[in-house]
Motif scaffolding. Structure first.
Motif, PDB file in Angstrom:
ATOM      1  N   VAL A  85      -2.827   3.604  -3.306  1.00 49.89           N
ATOM      2  CA  VAL A  85      -2.766   2.617  -4.377  1.00 49.89           C
ATOM      3  C   VAL A  85      -2.126   1.343  -3.833  1.00 49.89           C
ATOM      4  O   VAL A  85      -1.388   1.366  -2.844  1.00 49.89           O
ATOM      5  N   LEU A  86      -2.442   0.230  -4.490  1.00 54.28           N
ATOM      6  CA  LEU A  86      -1.826  -1.060  -4.176  1.00 54.28           C
ATOM      7  C   LEU A  86      -0.859  -1.385  -5.309  1.00 54.28           C
ATOM      8  O   LEU A  86      -1.270  -1.525  -6.457  1.00 54.28           O
ATOM      9  N   VAL A  87       0.420  -1.481  -4.990  1.00 58.53           N
ATOM     10  CA  VAL A  87       1.445  -1.794  -5.986  1.00 58.53           C
ATOM     11  C   VAL A  87       1.697  -3.293  -5.926  1.00 58.53           C
ATOM     12  O   VAL A  87       2.257  -3.799  -4.954  1.00 58.53           O
ATOM     13  N   ILE A  88       1.256  -3.991  -6.961  1.00 61.50           N
ATOM     14  CA  ILE A  88       1.443  -5.444  -7.024  1.00 61.50           C
ATOM     15  C   ILE A  88       2.820  -5.753  -7.598  1.00 61.50           C
ATOM     16  O   ILE A  88       3.572  -6.536  -7.047  1.00 61.50           O
ATOM     17  N   ASP A  89       3.149  -5.163  -8.727  1.00 58.12           N
ATOM     18  CA  ASP A  89       4.485  -5.204  -9.310  1.00 58.12           C
ATOM     19  C   ASP A  89       4.664  -3.926 -10.116  1.00 58.12           C
ATOM     20  O   ASP A  89       3.853  -3.019 -10.012  1.00 58.12           O
ATOM     21  N   GLN A  90       5.712  -3.836 -10.909  1.00 50.88           N
ATOM     22  CA  GLN A  90       6.003  -2.583 -11.631  1.00 50.88           C
ATOM     23  C   GLN A  90       4.903  -2.210 -12.623  1.00 50.88           C
ATOM     24  O   GLN A  90       4.662  -1.026 -12.858  1.00 50.88           O
ATOM     25  N   GLN A  91       4.205  -3.184 -13.214  1.00 55.46           N
ATOM     26  CA  GLN A  91       3.188  -2.891 -14.215  1.00 55.46           C
ATOM     27  C   GLN A  91       1.776  -2.834 -13.649  1.00 55.46           C
ATOM     28  O   GLN A  91       0.894  -2.252 -14.263  1.00 55.46           O
ATOM     29  N   ASN A  92       1.510  -3.437 -12.513  1.00 60.15           N
ATOM     30  CA  ASN A  92       0.155  -3.521 -11.967  1.00 60.15           C
ATOM     31  C   ASN A  92       0.005  -2.639 -10.740  1.00 60.15           C
ATOM     32  O   ASN A  92       0.566  -2.926  -9.689  1.00 60.15           O
TER      33      ASN A  92
ATOM     34  N   VAL B  84       0.854  -1.176   0.000  1.00 59.75           N
ATOM     35  CA  VAL B  84       0.000   0.000   0.000  1.00 59.75           C
ATOM     36  C   VAL B  84       0.896   1.234   0.000  1.00 59.75           C
ATOM     37  O   VAL B  84       1.777   1.364   0.845  1.00 59.75           O
ATOM     38  N   VAL B  85       0.653   2.131  -0.967  1.00 58.74           N
ATOM     39  CA  VAL B  85       1.474   3.324  -1.128  1.00 58.74           C
ATOM     40  C   VAL B  85       0.558   4.539  -1.192  1.00 58.74           C
ATOM     41  O   VAL B  85      -0.494   4.504  -1.844  1.00 58.74           O
ATOM     42  N   ALA B  86       0.954   5.622  -0.517  1.00 62.55           N
ATOM     43  CA  ALA B  86       0.218   6.889  -0.577  1.00 62.55           C
ATOM     44  C   ALA B  86       0.843   7.768  -1.651  1.00 62.55           C
ATOM     45  O   ALA B  86       2.059   7.950  -1.690  1.00 62.55           O
ATOM     46  N   LEU B  87       0.001   8.324  -2.533  1.00 61.01           N
ATOM     47  CA  LEU B  87       0.476   9.213  -3.588  1.00 61.01           C
ATOM     48  C   LEU B  87       0.511  10.650  -3.089  1.00 61.01           C
ATOM     49  O   LEU B  87       0.024  10.965  -2.002  1.00 61.01           O
TER      50      LEU B  87
END
Length: 131
Positions: A62-69, A53-56
């Motif tokens: 947002v949830l960062v699954i990998d670099q593309q998702n 979980v990352v705050a913009l």
């Protein structure tokens, strides 16, 4: 007096059945760690994802699954205690916006071609921290 007691019992039974029916609509599978196999839940696009979980900068999460998702998170619960943590989330994933938009916005008509991947909204129903 007996009639009033029977009516009260009937009302309580109907309320209990209604509460059980509402509680069983979308289970919290993030805390159970189970795979979703029900065809009914797949119709809702109910999924489970593991990521960070990352705050913009604008305050959205947002949830960062990998670099593309990357999934934009929406929830009725407070997700800020999980910022910076690796979590497993269960919820409904939406590719298109279903509600009307009241502001100016640009939409990519070809989402598969130059899309950054941020257009997918994930409505969170359950969350658990992964260690």
């Amino acid at each position: 007096m007996i009639r009033n007691a029977l009516i009260a019992i009937y009302i309580l039974v109907v309320l209990a059945i209604s509460a059980v029916a509402r509680a069983g609509v979308l289970p919290n599978n993030a805390t159970q760690g189970e795979e979703i196999t029900s065809s009914e839940l797949q119709n809702y696009n109910f999924k489970t994802h593991v990521g960070d979980v990352v705050a913009l900068a604008d305050g959205s999460l947002v949830l960062v699954i990998d670099q593309q998702n990357i999934l934009v998170l929406k929830s009725q619960m407070d997700l800020t205690p999980f910022v910076g943590s690796k979590v497993m989330m269960s919820g409904i994933e939406l590719d298109q916006q279903l509600a009307p938009s009241y502001g100016f916005d640009s939409v990519d008509p070809l989402p598969g071609v130059n899309s950054s991947g941020n257009s997918v909204t994930f409505f969170v129903f359950g969350i658990s921290e992964v260690r």
